[in-house]
Design an enzyme around this catalytic site. Structure first.
Site, PDB file in Angstrom:
ATOM      1  N   LYS A 219       0.833  -1.197   0.000  1.00  0.00           N
ATOM      2  CA  LYS A 219       0.000   0.000   0.000  1.00  0.00           C
ATOM      3  C   LYS A 219       0.872   1.253   0.000  1.00  0.00           C
ATOM      4  O   LYS A 219       1.968   1.262   0.566  1.00  0.00           O
ATOM      5  CB  LYS A 219      -0.882   0.036   1.258  1.00  0.00           C
ATOM      6  CG  LYS A 219      -1.928  -1.036   1.366  1.00  0.00           C
ATOM      7  CD  LYS A 219      -2.695  -0.883   2.689  1.00  0.00           C
ATOM      8  CE  LYS A 219      -3.707  -1.992   2.882  1.00  0.00           C
ATOM      9  NZ  LYS A 219      -4.880  -1.832   2.017  1.00  0.00           N
TER      10      LYS A 219
ATOM     11  N   ARG B 135     -10.023 -11.730   2.877  1.00  0.00           N
ATOM     12  CA  ARG B 135     -10.864 -12.852   2.439  1.00  0.00           C
ATOM     13  C   ARG B 135     -10.160 -14.190   2.629  1.00  0.00           C
ATOM     14  O   ARG B 135     -10.807 -15.223   2.815  1.00  0.00           O
ATOM     15  CB  ARG B 135     -11.281 -12.647   0.983  1.00  0.00           C
ATOM     16  CG  ARG B 135     -10.143 -12.636  -0.017  1.00  0.00           C
ATOM     17  CD  ARG B 135     -10.508 -11.980  -1.337  1.00  0.00           C
ATOM     18  NE  ARG B 135     -10.648 -10.520  -1.198  1.00  0.00           N
ATOM     19  CZ  ARG B 135     -11.010  -9.711  -2.180  1.00  0.00           C
ATOM     20  NH1 ARG B 135     -11.281 -10.204  -3.374  1.00  0.00           N
ATOM     21  NH2 ARG B 135     -11.110  -8.408  -1.978  1.00  0.00           N
TER      22      ARG B 135
END
Length: 432
Positions: free
Chosen positions: A208, A282
């Protein structure tokens, strides 16, 4: 900053014109008056509380008429901030409302403080232990738990949590907590709650930028929210059995971190190719959902700060809700309405489940380039790990969990939104 206690009162009359058109607050020698002239009176109280806090007033007394449970809570939601001390002398409430307020202050403030905690102070194992402590403080006799960490996760085939967390010096952890107030070890499980507990998310090798990483201490917001929801439901008298799974890890960069092109093999037989290490939530939730499915509970709820796409759609005001079960989705929306919290249902269709193509595995951990509904495809990914995904399963993408900067209703940081809604739904399901 004044140290005197400021009296706060409510009025349904507009402020004197000298305070400005539609002024929300005014002052006199008696204290501060909040003027409730809009249809959203609870929101008005919360915004007024932010203004009062912004003026450096940290000690207040709620005085006069109109301070019921919801008005008092709305004030605290706006008055509370992530730094500094504040005190409130509460108005007199009926005994049941006073108890409810005290429980919210204890539990939802725990959620907000936990999400706001620096990642350095809250690793995967500490998050799990803090969750246990909260639930034991509410109903310890009904709580049992198991913590699985580090290499034990690999040996027991919790492939998602282990793979994501192995790049950190802090071992990944799965907390499996059993809330069973029945006293019967064979009692059926009414609900399973599965929370994403990424205690810091660097993005891994799909790194990021700083502007997207600076709030990633809050990436365990789903785990904190569901822990708080179970605690609040227990405090409100939940008598049915619920299991809580917190999937906790750091997502870091190191020589041992997982890489693009890796393939994860899950216990339910699914294989997943990694095409983005920043789609890690996830991957850990999948392990928890497999365990939850094995309980054959009529209700499974997972919650996660899962996608930026949900925030793009809804901002930070609503949590995003996904489900194939229309009746259950409406039940949660009804609970949200009852608790004055904002949820919005986003699309999840059968075709979303086929939008995760991989050349080397059954699934990709991100959608193919032709499919841009990122929040929906993330929910669809999770559905592959829920045995009966078309009925009894809710996915909450926690877009309203955390604010990077203050707004007129909220201070910077965690909001605690969603705790009351899920607690309400658990109690409603228990009555069926």
């Amino acid at each position: 900053m004044t140290t005197e206690i400021m009296q706060i009162s409510l009025s349904h009359n507009p402020a004197d014109a000298r305070w400005g058109e539609k002024a929300l607050i005014s002052t006199n020698d008696q204290g501060v008056t909040i003027h409730l002239t809009s249809h959203d009176q609870l929101g008005g109280i919360q915004r007024a509380a932010r203004k009062i806090d912004g003026q450096g007033i940290k000690q207040v007394k709620l005085a006069g008429e109109g301070w019921g449970l919801e008005q008092s809570w709305a004030f605290w939601q706006g008055f509370r901030g992530p730094k500094g001390q504040r005190s409130v002398v509460w108005a007199e409430l009926p005994a049941n409302e006073k108890t409810e307020l005290e429980q919210r202050l204890k539990i939802i403030d725990w959620v907000r403080d936990t999400i706001n905690a620096p990642a350095e102070d809250l690793g995967p194992e500490q998050l799990a232990k803090n969750a246990i402590d909260l639930l034991c403080a509410v109903s310890c006799d009904a709580v049992s738990y198991r913590i699985t960490k580090g290499e034990d996760l690999r040996e027991q085939n919790y492939a998602g949590i282990y793979t994501v967390g192995r790049g950190s010096d802090r071992a990944p952890v799965l907390l499996a907590l059993d809330y069973n107030p029945t006293g019967n070890p064979d009692a059926p499980v009414m609900a399973c709650l599965v929370g994403k507990g990424i205690t810091f998310d660097s993005g891994g090798y799909s790194l990021k930028q700083s502007a997207f990483m600076d709030s990633m201490k809050s990436d365990m917001g789903g785990a904190a929210t569901l822990t708080g929801a179970l605690a609040l439901a227990a405090a409100r008298g939940l008598k049915e059995r619920v299991k809580l799974y917190l999937c906790c890890a750091d997502n870091m960069v190191s020589g041992n971190a997982f890489k693009l092109g890796d393939i994860i093999r899950y216990r339910n037989g699914k294989t997943v190719e990694i095409m983005n290490t920043d789609a890690e939530g996830r991957l850990v939730l999948a392990d928890g959902l497999i365990d939850a499915s094995e309980q054959n509970a009529p209700l499974i709820i997972d919650a996660a700060t899962l996608t930026g796409a949900a925030k793009t759609a809804l901002g930070n005001d609503y949590h995003a809700l996904f489900s194939f079960d229309d009746e259950l989705a409406q039940a949660l929306l009804n609970s949200a309405h009852s608790e004055h919290e904002l949820f919005w249902r986003l699309p999840l269709a059968e075709f979303h489940r086929s939008q995760l193509p991989s050349n080397f595995a059954e699934l990709n951990n991100v959608a193919g380039g032709a499919y841009s509904a990122g929040a929906s495809t993330a929910a669809a990914f999770l559905s592959h790990f829920v045995k009966n995904y078309q009925q009894g399963w809710l996915h909450i993408d926690c877009s309203a969990t955390y604010r990077k900067s203050a707004v007129d209703q909220w201070s910077a940081g965690a909001t605690g939104l969603g705790v009351r809604t899920v607690a309400n739904l658990l109690l409603a399901q228990a009555k069926q």
